[in-house]
Scaffold this motif. Sequence first.
Motif, PDB file in Angstrom:
ATOM      1  N   GLU A  52      -3.487   5.050   4.060  1.00 56.68           N
ATOM      2  CA  GLU A  52      -4.167   3.778   3.816  1.00 56.68           C
ATOM      3  C   GLU A  52      -3.376   2.610   4.394  1.00 56.68           C
ATOM      4  O   GLU A  52      -3.948   1.623   4.864  1.00 56.68           O
ATOM      5  CB  GLU A  52      -4.389   3.576   2.319  1.00 56.68           C
ATOM      6  N   ALA A  53      -2.042   2.716   4.369  1.00 56.84           N
ATOM      7  CA  ALA A  53      -1.215   1.650   4.936  1.00 56.84           C
ATOM      8  C   ALA A  53      -1.470   1.513   6.438  1.00 56.84           C
ATOM      9  O   ALA A  53      -1.529   0.394   6.965  1.00 56.84           O
ATOM     10  CB  ALA A  53       0.265   1.942   4.672  1.00 56.84           C
ATOM     11  N   LYS A  64      -4.785  -0.248   6.818  1.00 57.45           N
ATOM     12  CA  LYS A  64      -4.655  -1.682   6.515  1.00 57.45           C
ATOM     13  C   LYS A  64      -3.955  -2.417   7.654  1.00 57.45           C
ATOM     14  O   LYS A  64      -4.312  -3.557   7.980  1.00 57.45           O
ATOM     15  CB  LYS A  64      -3.893  -1.886   5.206  1.00 57.45           C
ATOM     16  N   GLU A  75       0.875  -1.181   0.000  1.00 55.81           N
ATOM     17  CA  GLU A  75       0.000   0.000   0.000  1.00 55.81           C
ATOM     18  C   GLU A  75       0.905   1.221   0.000  1.00 55.81           C
ATOM     19  O   GLU A  75       1.574   1.511   0.991  1.00 55.81           O
ATOM     20  CB  GLU A  75      -0.922   0.011   1.221  1.00 55.81           C
TER      21      GLU A  75
END
Length: 294
Positions: free
Chosen positions: A78-79, A82, A73
Amino acid sequence: MLKTMSELITLSKSQPVKRLVVAVANDPYVLKAVEHARKDGLIAPTLVGDEPAILNELTLLGYDPKNYSIIHEDNPIEACLKATYCLRKGEGDILMKGLIDTSILLKAVLDKIYGIRGPRRLSHVTLLELKHYHKLLLLSDAAMNIAPDAELKKEIILNGVSVLHKIGIEKPNVGVIAAVEKVNPKMQATLDAQILIEDHIDPSYNIGGPFGLDNAINKEAALHKGVTDSMAGNVDFLLMPTIEAGNILYKALMFLSDAKSASVVCGATHPIVLTSRADSDETKYRSIALACLL
């Protein structure tokens, strides 16, 4: 009861392997600590972030990518989401901060859909091995809560006490730290100490204060000042009045007194390894070891 970091690491090695998830993992200093913990059998690591950047760092460090699970990612925000969602789904046991601002990671931790928000407020705790103290000493809060009031300090206490229970201290001594050891209406830390002691009903820990730092950790200083509390000179947990006090004490001990430390964030559903960029690889490694016990 553990008295040294070596004992803490030995205990961690005796536990089942934990699944560590690193958010935005292309940080060589974090990866050094993660590899150390992996080789010692503490963790099975998952690295979340920009895969080419992560692979490049692993190659530069001479580490075999086959020993890691990598989730690609390239967006850091967003990482983080996640990474936290891995734990929320039951696919991880410990979260670790990589190359990302703390505020971004904590926003993901508290996300209602992807996060790992727990029953209490988040707080930072540091376990310290000191040359001139007879046992491990817990310090909170040096990194998160800026100016906690008495109600928030109750939650910080519970977070810290839960850590001490995990390392074998059945009924920790919590010392509420201030600049003086008497209640002073002009000093909020001493008033908070009075409230915390008056409201204390939890049999899982003892609490005393206000303590000056000297009489909390040195029996002779306490006797000299007429402090009669039985836990004076023998506290397990220094509850600091503000983030400035906690942060300055932590850095003074680390950089001037050669202390050994391990730090985690408590209060979420899973432990979070969140160390300073200035912390050594060994400090990061010990922090992973502590998280494995939580």
